[in-house]
Design a protein around this motif. Structure first.
Motif, PDB file in Angstrom:
ATOM      1  N   GLN A   1      -4.819  12.993  -8.019  1.00  0.00           N
ATOM      2  CA  GLN A   1      -3.850  12.788  -9.090  1.00  0.00           C
ATOM      3  C   GLN A   1      -2.561  13.556  -8.820  1.00  0.00           C
ATOM      4  OE1 GLN A   1      -6.182  14.020 -12.452  1.00  0.00           O
ATOM      5  NE2 GLN A   1      -7.345  12.109 -12.556  1.00  0.00           N
ATOM      6  N   ARG A   2      -2.678  14.779  -8.314  1.00  0.00           N
ATOM      7  CA  ARG A   2      -1.480  15.571  -8.015  1.00  0.00           C
ATOM      8  C   ARG A   2      -0.643  14.907  -6.922  1.00  0.00           C
ATOM      9  NH1 ARG A   2      -3.115  21.650  -6.872  1.00  0.00           N
ATOM     10  NH2 ARG A   2      -0.826  21.895  -6.893  1.00  0.00           N
ATOM     11  N   LEU A   3      -1.301  14.402  -5.887  1.00  0.00           N
ATOM     12  CA  LEU A   3      -0.566  13.728  -4.817  1.00  0.00           C
ATOM     13  C   LEU A   3       0.083  12.442  -5.327  1.00  0.00           C
ATOM     14  CD1 LEU A   3      -3.089  14.243  -1.887  1.00  0.00           C
ATOM     15  CD2 LEU A   3      -0.757  15.127  -1.969  1.00  0.00           C
ATOM     16  N   GLY A   4      -0.608  11.732  -6.220  1.00  0.00           N
ATOM     17  CA  GLY A   4      -0.050  10.509  -6.775  1.00  0.00           C
ATOM     18  C   GLY A   4       1.191  10.740  -7.615  1.00  0.00           C
ATOM     19  N   GLY A   5       1.373  11.959  -8.121  1.00  0.00           N
ATOM     20  CA  GLY A   5       2.539  12.278  -8.932  1.00  0.00           C
ATOM     21  C   GLY A   5       3.741  12.737  -8.129  1.00  0.00           C
ATOM     22  N   LEU A   6       3.622  12.833  -6.812  1.00  0.00           N
ATOM     23  CA  LEU A   6       4.718  13.289  -5.954  1.00  0.00           C
ATOM     24  C   LEU A   6       5.355  12.105  -5.241  1.00  0.00           C
ATOM     25  CD1 LEU A   6       2.993  16.431  -4.353  1.00  0.00           C
ATOM     26  CD2 LEU A   6       4.684  16.405  -6.210  1.00  0.00           C
ATOM     27  N   GLU A   7       6.675  12.091  -5.162  1.00  0.00           N
ATOM     28  CA  GLU A   7       7.378  10.984  -4.512  1.00  0.00           C
ATOM     29  C   GLU A   7       7.833  11.330  -3.103  1.00  0.00           C
ATOM     30  OE1 GLU A   7      10.537   9.515  -6.890  1.00  0.00           O
ATOM     31  OE2 GLU A   7       9.228   8.944  -8.582  1.00  0.00           O
ATOM     32  N   ASP A   8       8.073  12.607  -2.819  1.00  0.00           N
ATOM     33  CA  ASP A   8       8.596  13.013  -1.521  1.00  0.00           C
ATOM     34  C   ASP A   8       7.443  13.334  -0.569  1.00  0.00           C
ATOM     35  OD1 ASP A   8      11.097  14.030   0.044  1.00  0.00           O
ATOM     36  OD2 ASP A   8       9.589  15.610   0.260  1.00  0.00           O
ATOM     37  N   TRP A   9       7.478  12.774   0.631  1.00  0.00           N
ATOM     38  CA  TRP A   9       6.388  13.008   1.583  1.00  0.00           C
ATOM     39  C   TRP A   9       6.211  14.485   1.892  1.00  0.00           C
ATOM     40  CZ3 TRP A   9       3.647   9.056   1.238  1.00  0.00           C
ATOM     41  CH2 TRP A   9       4.124   7.749   1.375  1.00  0.00           C
ATOM     42  N   ASP A  10       7.307  15.202   2.085  1.00  0.00           N
ATOM     43  CA  ASP A  10       7.188  16.619   2.444  1.00  0.00           C
ATOM     44  C   ASP A  10       6.564  17.432   1.315  1.00  0.00           C
ATOM     45  OD1 ASP A  10       8.113  16.867   5.177  1.00  0.00           O
ATOM     46  OD2 ASP A  10      10.091  16.289   4.433  1.00  0.00           O
ATOM     47  N   ASP A  11       6.823  17.047   0.065  1.00  0.00           N
ATOM     48  CA  ASP A  11       6.147  17.726  -1.049  1.00  0.00           C
ATOM     49  C   ASP A  11       4.640  17.482  -0.993  1.00  0.00           C
ATOM     50  OD1 ASP A  11       8.556  18.677  -1.991  1.00  0.00           O
ATOM     51  OD2 ASP A  11       8.802  17.096  -3.509  1.00  0.00           O
ATOM     52  N   CYS A  12       4.250  16.255  -0.632  1.00  0.00           N
ATOM     53  CA  CYS A  12       2.815  15.955  -0.473  1.00  0.00           C
ATOM     54  C   CYS A  12       2.202  16.817   0.623  1.00  0.00           C
ATOM     55  CB  CYS A  12       2.625  14.479  -0.131  1.00  0.00           C
ATOM     56  SG  CYS A  12       3.047  13.313  -1.439  1.00  0.00           S
ATOM     57  N   PHE A  13       2.891  16.916   1.750  1.00  0.00           N
ATOM     58  CA  PHE A  13       2.354  17.678   2.875  1.00  0.00           C
ATOM     59  C   PHE A  13       2.300  19.173   2.563  1.00  0.00           C
ATOM     60  CE2 PHE A  13       4.482  14.160   5.589  1.00  0.00           C
ATOM     61  CZ  PHE A  13       3.469  13.267   5.267  1.00  0.00           C
ATOM     62  N   ASP A  14       3.287  19.661   1.806  1.00  0.00           N
ATOM     63  CA  ASP A  14       3.262  21.072   1.400  1.00  0.00           C
ATOM     64  C   ASP A  14       2.054  21.352   0.508  1.00  0.00           C
ATOM     65  OD1 ASP A  14       5.607  21.618   2.776  1.00  0.00           O
ATOM     66  OD2 ASP A  14       6.896  21.474   0.999  1.00  0.00           O
ATOM     67  N   LEU A  15       1.790  20.440  -0.428  1.00  0.00           N
ATOM     68  CA  LEU A  15       0.631  20.606  -1.311  1.00  0.00           C
ATOM     69  C   LEU A  15      -0.658  20.605  -0.498  1.00  0.00           C
ATOM     70  CD1 LEU A  15      -0.801  20.719  -4.047  1.00  0.00           C
ATOM     71  CD2 LEU A  15      -0.567  18.219  -4.185  1.00  0.00           C
ATOM     72  N   LEU A  16      -0.771  19.709   0.462  1.00  0.00           N
ATOM     73  CA  LEU A  16      -1.973  19.662   1.294  1.00  0.00           C
ATOM     74  C   LEU A  16      -2.132  20.934   2.112  1.00  0.00           C
ATOM     75  CD1 LEU A  16      -1.776  15.934   2.410  1.00  0.00           C
ATOM     76  CD2 LEU A  16      -3.586  16.962   1.025  1.00  0.00           C
ATOM     77  N   ASP A  17      -1.040  21.453   2.664  1.00  0.00           N
ATOM     78  CA  ASP A  17      -1.107  22.730   3.381  1.00  0.00           C
ATOM     79  C   ASP A  17      -1.752  23.805   2.505  1.00  0.00           C
ATOM     80  OD1 ASP A  17      -0.084  22.215   5.924  1.00  0.00           O
ATOM     81  OD2 ASP A  17       1.977  22.800   5.411  1.00  0.00           O
ATOM     82  N   ALA A  18      -1.283  23.908   1.273  1.00  0.00           N
ATOM     83  CA  ALA A  18      -1.761  24.969   0.377  1.00  0.00           C
ATOM     84  C   ALA A  18      -3.225  24.760  -0.002  1.00  0.00           C
ATOM     85  CB  ALA A  18      -0.884  25.022  -0.871  1.00  0.00           C
ATOM     86  N   VAL A  19      -3.591  23.533  -0.363  1.00  0.00           N
ATOM     87  CA  VAL A  19      -4.961  23.268  -0.821  1.00  0.00           C
ATOM     88  C   VAL A  19      -5.954  23.413   0.326  1.00  0.00           C
ATOM     89  CG1 VAL A  19      -6.494  21.490  -1.727  1.00  0.00           C
ATOM     90  CG2 VAL A  19      -4.233  21.804  -2.735  1.00  0.00           C
TER      91      VAL A  19
ATOM     92  N   SER B   1       0.855  -1.195   0.000  1.00  0.00           N
ATOM     93  CA  SER B   1       0.000   0.000   0.000  1.00  0.00           C
ATOM     94  C   SER B   1       0.886   1.239   0.000  1.00  0.00           C
ATOM     95  CB  SER B   1      -0.931   0.023   1.223  1.00  0.00           C
ATOM     96  OG  SER B   1      -0.190   0.182   2.423  1.00  0.00           O
ATOM     97  N   ARG B   2       0.318   2.330  -0.494  1.00  0.00           N
ATOM     98  CA  ARG B   2       1.011   3.620  -0.461  1.00  0.00           C
ATOM     99  C   ARG B   2      -0.043   4.713  -0.524  1.00  0.00           C
ATOM    100  NH1 ARG B   2       5.997   6.078  -1.132  1.00  0.00           N
ATOM    101  NH2 ARG B   2       5.912   8.157  -2.073  1.00  0.00           N
ATOM    102  N   GLY B   3       0.180   5.775   0.222  1.00  0.00           N
ATOM    103  CA  GLY B   3      -0.763   6.884   0.194  1.00  0.00           C
ATOM    104  C   GLY B   3      -0.456   7.917   1.248  1.00  0.00           C
ATOM    105  N   VAL B   4      -1.340   8.893   1.325  1.00  0.00           N
ATOM    106  CA  VAL B   4      -1.208   9.998   2.275  1.00  0.00           C
ATOM    107  C   VAL B   4      -2.518  10.131   3.030  1.00  0.00           C
ATOM    108  CG1 VAL B   4      -0.745  12.463   2.562  1.00  0.00           C
ATOM    109  CG2 VAL B   4       0.379  11.195   0.725  1.00  0.00           C
ATOM    110  N   GLN B   5      -2.424  10.351   4.319  1.00  0.00           N
ATOM    111  CA  GLN B   5      -3.612  10.458   5.163  1.00  0.00           C
ATOM    112  C   GLN B   5      -3.609  11.802   5.881  1.00  0.00           C
ATOM    113  OE1 GLN B   5      -4.716   6.844   6.962  1.00  0.00           O
ATOM    114  NE2 GLN B   5      -5.573   7.760   8.810  1.00  0.00           N
ATOM    115  N   VAL B   6      -4.798  12.432   5.940  1.00  0.00           N
ATOM    116  CA  VAL B   6      -4.984  13.686   6.669  1.00  0.00           C
ATOM    117  C   VAL B   6      -5.944  13.419   7.814  1.00  0.00           C
ATOM    118  CG1 VAL B   6      -5.655  16.120   6.539  1.00  0.00           C
ATOM    119  CG2 VAL B   6      -4.747  14.962   4.503  1.00  0.00           C
ATOM    120  N   TYR B   7      -5.523  13.794   9.021  1.00  0.00           N
ATOM    121  CA  TYR B   7      -6.389  13.681  10.188  1.00  0.00           C
ATOM    122  C   TYR B   7      -6.969  15.071  10.468  1.00  0.00           C
ATOM    123  CZ  TYR B   7      -4.144   9.170  11.064  1.00  0.00           C
ATOM    124  OH  TYR B   7      -3.670   7.884  10.948  1.00  0.00           O
ATOM    125  N   PHE B   8      -8.224  15.267  10.053  1.00  0.00           N
ATOM    126  CA  PHE B   8      -8.897  16.541  10.258  1.00  0.00           C
ATOM    127  C   PHE B   8      -9.566  16.575  11.628  1.00  0.00           C
ATOM    128  CE2 PHE B   8      -8.926  16.696   5.579  1.00  0.00           C
ATOM    129  CZ  PHE B   8      -8.681  18.043   5.341  1.00  0.00           C
TER     130      PHE B   8
END
Length: 288
Positions: free
Chosen positions: A146-164, A104-111
């Protein structure tokens, strides 16, 4: 250019159970009232295929960039549902079972509940006690996946989530502030504040407070208080396995040891002793 050091906390494990890596980071400080944390996960060669996801007082949004998950509610007799992409777990007053393929692979947000209400743009009672497909929220949701799926670095994913997330919350209609205030009081006390006291301090009726929690959190405040107390007990168990059950019950505000065990059976599917037996190392969760 050299690699920048990670800004997230990392945990990893490799044994005959399988291999997993987790990355954890807190959100931008401006988002702290709305997001508790981010987590990235990457697993392979997992020898077991079922986990229990314990009841938590946060709304989990999972962006799945790996193989599909199957999720079932143990209280229901119907077959598990397949989630090939992202999904949202509303507040549950039980646990759910997830099944994977060994990878498995992915990113999780705890709101926080209020954060999920603002980000998702819907009343949270509509997703309470269920898991829904994230893509069902529309094309904007699918683009973020799709944007998150195209990122390999975790911190890049988290930066994108911060902005969105910051942009969506800035555009959202402000909710009734009483729920956020009551949520903070419940979290600070690990669920020990009486609901009557909360409504009295807010100057509203219990009925009004419960109705607002239904809209902005999905469950009534009493149910959330129970889950927070359970989370506190789980946290203490994670930090020390040797605490006697009666002492743990007293520390967490339970009436007695049997009261503690009843909540563990409801929210984890097992008494505390079995929870410890099923717990996986290095943040791996709980085997079913």
């Amino acid at each position: 250019m050299g690699h920048h050091p990670p800004r997230s906390r990392r945990l990893s494990h490799h044994s005959d159970l399988g291999r997993w890596e987790f990355a954890f980071r807190e959100p931008d400080p401006r988002l702290r009232p709305y997001v508790q944390s981010y987590a990235g996960f990457d697993e392979s060669g997992i020898r077991f295929h079922r986990r229990r996801e314990l009841a938590i007082a946060h709304v989990a949004v999972i962006f799945n960039t790996g193989p599909a998950f199957r999720i079932s509610d143990p209280r229901e007799s119907r077959a598990p549902e397949t989630y090939a992409h992202g999904f949202i777990g509303g507040l549950y007053d039980s646990y759910v079972v997830t099944e994977g393929s060994g990878a498995s692979r992915g990113v999780q947000v705890y709101f926080t509940p209020v954060g999920a209400h603002l980000f998702l743009g819907l009343p949270l009672h509509q997703i309470a006690q269920q898991v829904i497909h994230y893509g069902d929220l529309g094309p904007e949701a699918r683009r973020l996946e799709q944007r998150l799926g195209g990122l390999e670095d975790w911190d890049d994913c988290f930066d994108l989530l911060d902005a969105v997330i910051a942009a969506r919350i800035a555009d959202a209609r402000p909710p009734w502030a009483g729920v956020a205030w009551a949520w903070d009081r419940l979290c600070a006390s690990h669920g020990a504040v009486d609901i009557g006291s909360l409504s009295a301090e807010l100057g509203c009726s219990r009925k009004h407070l419960i109705a607002q929690f239904r809209e902005q959190a999905g469950l009534p405040p009493k149910s959330i208080a129970r889950i927070l107390r359970f989370q506190h007990a789980v946290g203490l168990l994670q930090s020390t396995d040797a605490m006697p059950w009666a002492e743990l019950a007293a520390e967490c505000g339970y009436y007695d040891q049997s009261h503690l065990i009843r909540d563990f059976n409801q929210f984890a599917g097992s008494p505390p002793s079995d929870f410890l037996r099923r717990r996986l190392p290095e943040g791996g969760g709980m085997r079913d």
